[in-house]
Design a protein around this motif. Structure first.
Motif, PDB file in Angstrom:
ATOM      1  N   GLY A 256       0.744  -1.141  -0.022  1.00  0.00           N
ATOM      2  CA  GLY A 256      -0.383   0.003  -0.628  1.00  0.00           C
ATOM      3  C   GLY A 256       0.591   1.133   0.014  1.00  0.00           C
ATOM      4  N   GLU A 257      -0.013   2.670  -0.211  1.00  0.00           N
ATOM      5  CA  GLU A 257       0.775   3.786  -0.528  1.00  0.00           C
ATOM      6  C   GLU A 257       1.409   3.925   1.097  1.00  0.00           C
TER       7      GLU A 257
ATOM      8  N   THR B  68      -5.464  -4.020  -6.919  1.00  0.00           N
ATOM      9  CA  THR B  68      -4.675  -3.516  -5.656  1.00  0.00           C
ATOM     10  C   THR B  68      -2.676  -3.324  -6.255  1.00  0.00           C
TER      11      THR B  68
ATOM     12  N   THR C 228      -0.053  -0.845  -9.064  1.00  0.00           N
ATOM     13  CA  THR C 228      -0.007   0.689  -8.996  1.00  0.00           C
ATOM     14  C   THR C 228      -1.121   1.032 -10.351  1.00  0.00           C
TER      15      THR C 228
ATOM     16  N   ARG D 202      -5.543   1.892  -2.498  1.00  0.00           N
ATOM     17  CA  ARG D 202      -4.340   2.372  -2.481  1.00  0.00           C
ATOM     18  C   ARG D 202      -3.753   2.005  -1.260  1.00  0.00           C
ATOM     19  N   THR D 203      -4.738   1.753  -0.449  1.00  0.00           N
ATOM     20  CA  THR D 203      -4.403   1.688   1.117  1.00  0.00           C
ATOM     21  C   THR D 203      -4.790   0.268   1.508  1.00  0.00           C
TER      22      THR D 203
ATOM     23  N   ARG E  44      -6.586  10.307   3.810  1.00  0.00           N
ATOM     24  CA  ARG E  44      -6.253   9.470   2.597  1.00  0.00           C
ATOM     25  C   ARG E  44      -7.743   9.543   1.837  1.00  0.00           C
TER      26      ARG E  44
ATOM     27  N   LYS F 103      -5.674  11.205  -3.971  1.00  0.00           N
ATOM     28  CA  LYS F 103      -4.016  11.116  -4.118  1.00  0.00           C
ATOM     29  C   LYS F 103      -3.530  13.029  -3.583  1.00  0.00           C
TER      30      LYS F 103
END
Length: 645
Positions: free
Chosen positions: A42-43, A72, A74, A79-80, A315, A319
Motif C-alpha cells: 500500500g501507499e 490492488t 499501481t 491504495r491503502t 487519504r 492522492k
C-alpha cells in the motif's frame, strides 16, 4: 562516425540520456501456483497477503486473483491496506456465498447477473442498504478488472456497464438513523477520564526517568533496592529489552508471569493499555478523525514555542490532497493536556524511547512483548524490534478494549427522556467517530453556526452532511440561517450523476461521433438522437426513459426536476437556455416561499445547475443561453406527467 557503445557500457551524465532496457515493458502477472496468493504493497507503507486458496470455488481463483492483482496494483483504485481489506471482505463473502449454493458456478463464465442480485438481497437481510450498495460496488469494480473480458458472460458484462448502480446511496445516507454527538456532560466525562489516564501515564514514565537520571548521576543517594531497580530500568532504556519475569518456583509452575513483565515494561515504555486514552484525548482535543490521529508523523517543527507544525494524512481526500501540514497551539506546560499541540508534544516525548527501537516514522510506538500471539505480521514486527512496534503500522484497525475502559471509568449515557431520571444509567457507547462529531458540533456552536469558520478538519459540505446535519443543536441554526456554506453542504448528498457534453466533447462529436459517444459512455446512435432533440425532457435529454433507476427499472414517472439527479440524463449546450429559464423560476419561488421550504423543495436542483453543470460550459456559451432563455417553462410538468382526469 564513432562506433556505437553497447547499452550495458553507456554512462549517464549531464545532458546524456539514461540507458533504457531493451524490449517492451511487461507487468508482472499474478501467478496461481500457491493458491494463488496476491501480495499487496500500500501507499501507506502497509503490506498484506490475500490468499484465494482459502475460499471455495477453486476454478474461479486464478482469474479472480489476476483481477485482484490489477485492482490492488499501481494503477488500481485500492491504495491503502484499509481500503484493500474492506474490498477483500466483500469479495470473499461473495465467493463463500457462491460456494454454499446447491450448484455453484465452476467458472467465471457461469457467474450470472441472477447470482449477483441474489447475493445483494442476501446481504440486505443482515446489513444496512447503504453498506450493501458499497459492498456490491467493490464486487463490480473487481469484475471489471477481469481480463480478457470474454471470461465473463455477455449479460454480466452488460450489467457491469449499466448506469445507476449507486442510485439510492445518498438516499440511504440521509435516511439511515443518525446518532448525534455527545452531550456536554457526556463529552466532559469522556475527556476527564482520558485526561486522568494520560496524567497517570505521564507521571509513571517521568518518575522512572527521574530515577534513572539520579542513578546515573548520583547512585550513592539511592537505597540498595532503588539502585538495583534503577539499574534494571536503565538497562531497559539502553537495550529496549524487558527482562523475562521470574518464574513461580514455589508452585512448580514454569509459566512466565507476563503481567509482571508488562508492568515492568510500562515503567519506561508506553504499552497497549496506554493507546486508547491517548487516542481519545487526541481526537477530543483536535477534532480530527481517529485514522488521521493514528497516522501522525513523528517529524514536526516548533514555532516560537507557541505552536507545532504537524504533518497530517487524510487519504479520503484523494492522492493529490491527502497530505497537509497544520499548526496546533501548544499552550503552556500547565495547559499541555488541553491543547492539541501540547497533546502531540507529550505523545512524541512519551513514545520516544520505544520509537528508538521500533524505528517508527509515526509518532506512535509501544512495547507489546515479543512472545504474545497475534497475526504473523505483528509477531514478526515485534521480534525484529524487541517487542516495540508502531501499534498502527500493520493496520489502522487495531482492536481497542473500549468497553472495558468505559466500565472502568463508570461513563454513563444521558437518559433519553426526562421521565427516565430515576432509571438506572446505561453505560456510554463510546465511538471515536461520534467523539469527532461532538467536537464539530461544539466548534460550530462556538462560532455561531457559520460553517466556513467551524470547518477546520473537513470542507463545509462534509462537515454538514456527515457530522452536523441531524444534530439537534445544529438544526436550530439550519432553521434560521441560510448561508452559502449550508447550500454547498447539501450538494454532496445529491451529486449530479448524468453526463455533460461540454464544448470539447461537442467538437469531438463533429469529428468522430463514436469517440465522443465512448467518452460519454453511450452509443453513437444515442448521441445522434440526443443531438437532434429526440430524447429531450424538460431541461435534459433522457438516454433510457424505459428503464429508470428511480422507478425500480421501469418507465420513468418521477418529476422532471429529478432528471438532474439521474444517471440517464445528458446535458448539452442546447439545454442551457431552458436551464437558465428554470433558474429564473426557482428565484421566483424563493421570493414566494420561506427559505426552509425552498431549500427542501428546490435547493438541490439549484445547486446541481449552478455548481455542477454551468461551470462545464464557457462564459460565451452561458451568455448566449441567457439571451435565448424562454420567458417561461411549462412548470405544470415539473412534478412529472399525469394521466388525464
Amino acid at each position: 562516425m564513432p562506433p556505437e557503445i553497447p547499452a550495458q557500457q553507456r554512462r549517464t551524465g549531464r545532458g546524456q540520456v539514461a540507458a533504457q532496457p531493451e524490449g517492451f515493458y511487461q507487468p508482472e502477472t499474478v501467478r496461481a501456483e500457491a493458491g494463488p496468493v496476491v501480495e499487496f504493497f500500500g501507499e501507506d507503507g502497509r503490506r498484506a497477503s490475500y490468499d484465494f486458496s482459502k475460499l471455495p470455488c477453486p476454478r474461479l481463483h486464478a482469474d479472480l486473483a489476476a483481477a485482484w492483482g490489477r485492482r490492488t496494483g499501481t494503477s488500481g483504485g485500492l491504495r491503502t491496506r484499509g481500503a484493500a481489506d474492506s474490498a477483500w471482505g466483500s469479495v470473499a463473502r461473495l465467493v463463500r456465498w457462491l460456494g454454499e449454493l446447491r450448484r455453484p458456478p465452476t467458472t467465471l463464465a457461469e457467474l450470472t447477473v441472477a447470482h449477483l442480485r441474489r447475493f445483494d438481497q442476501h446481504r440486505r437481510m443482515t446489513i444496512a442498504d447503504f453498506s450493501v450498495i458499497t459492498e456490491m460496488a467493490q464486487i463490480r469494480e473487481l469484475l471489471k478488472e477481469v481480463q480478457p473480458r470474454s471470461l465473463l458472460s455477455e449479460e454480466v458484462r452488460e450489467y457491469l456497464e449499466q448506469p445507476g448502480h449507486l442510485y439510492g446511496r445518498w438516499k440511504a445516507i440521509k435516511t439511515r438513523p443518525e446518532v448525534p454527538g455527545y452531550s456536554d456532560r457526556e463529552f466532559a466525562a469522556i475527556m476527564s477520564a482520558a485526561r486522568a489516564d494520560v496524567v497517570a501515564i505521564r507521571q509513571r514514565l517521568r518518575a522512572s526517568r527521574r530515577l534513572v537520571e539520579q542513578f546515573e548521576s548520583a547512585p550513592a543517594t539511592l537505597s540498595d533496592a532503588d539502585r538495583q531497580h534503577a539499574a534494571e530500568l536503565s538497562r531497559m532504556l539502553r537495550t529496549g529489552e524487558v527482562p523475562a519475569p521470574k518464574r513461580d518456583r514455589i508452585k512448580g509452575s514454569n509459566v512466565p508471569d507476563l503481567a509482571a513483565q508488562r508492568d515492568l515494561a510500562g515503567e519506561v515504555f508506553l504499552t497497549t493499555q496506554d493507546v486508547l486514552p491517548l487516542l481519545v484525548l487526541g481526537v477530543g482535543l483536535s477534532g480530527r478523525n481517529s485514522e488521521t490521529i493514528k497516522e501522525l508523523a513523528a517529524e514536526h517543527r516548533l514555532l516560537q514555542g507557541r505552536a507545532v507544525a504537524v504533518n497530517l494524512l487524510k487519504r479520503r481526500r484523494g492522492k493529490a490532497r491527502s497530505r497537509e501540514t497544520i499548526h496546533w497551539e501548544t499552550g503552556s506546560e500547565s495547559s499541555q493536556l488541553h491543547t492539541p499541540g501540547g497533546w502531540f508534544l507529550l505523545l512524541h516525548d512519551l513514545a520516544a524511547t520505544s520509537r528508538n527501537f521500533s524505528r517508527s516514522e509515526r509518532v506512535w510506538s509501544i512495547w507489546t512483548g515479543d512472545t504474545a500471539g497475534g497475526p504473523d505480521d505483528f509477531r514478526a514486527a515485534r521480534t525484529i524490534a524487541k517487542g516495540h512496534i508502531d501499534p498502527f503500522a500493520i493496520r489502522l484497525g487495531r482492536q481497542l478494549d473500549i468497553y472495558r475502559w468505559v466500565a472502568r471509568h463508570g461513563l454513563t449515557a444521558d437518559a433519553s427522556t426526562d421521565t427516565e431520571e430515576d432509571a438506572e444509567a446505561k453505560p456510554l457507547k463510546l465511538t471515536l467517530g461520534r467523539l469527532k462529531k461532538t467536537v464539530e458540533v461544539r466548534t460550530t456552536r462556538a462560532v455561531g453556526g457559520h460553517l466556513p469558520s467551524a470547518s477546520r478538519t473537513n470542507t463545509p459540505d462534509v462537515s454538514f452532511l456527515h457530522y452536523l446535519r441531524n444534530d439537534p443543536r445544529i438544526r436550530d441554526w439550519a432553521d434560521r440561517v441560510l448561508t452559502e456554506a449550508l447550500e454547498d453542504a447539501e450538494a454532496s448528498a445529491h451529486v449530479f450523476r448524468g453526463r455533460i457534453m461540454d464544448e470539447h466533447i461537442a467538437k469531438e462529436a463533429q469529428r468522430d461521433p463514436h469517440a465522443a459517444a465512448a467518452a460519454l459512455g453511450i452509443t453513437a446512435d444515442k448521441l445522434t438522437s440526443a443531438a437532434a432533440g429526440e430524447l429531450d425532457t424538460l431541461v435534459t435529454s433522457c438516454l433510457d426513459f424505459e428503464h429508470s433507476p428511480q422507478s425500480a427499472g421501469g418507465l420513468c414517472d418521477v418529476s422532471f426536476l429529478t432528471c438532474l439527479r439521474c444517471p440517464n440524463a445528458l446535458v448539452s449546450e442546447q439545454h442551457l437556455p431552458k436551464l437558465f429559464a428554470l433558474l429564473n423560476w426557482l428565484q421566483d419561488e424563493l421570493d414566494a416561499r420561506s427559505v426552509d421550504d425552498w431549500i427542501g423543495r428546490y435547493g438541490i436542483t439549484w445547486l446541481i445547475i449552478t455548481r455542477l453543470i454551468l461551470p462545464k460550459f464557457t462564459p460565451a456559451q452561458q451568455e448566449r443561453a441567457r439571451q435565448e432563455a424562454p420567458g417561461a417553462l411549462p412548470t405544470e410538468l415539473l412534478d412529472g406527467l399525469r394521466e388525464p382526469s
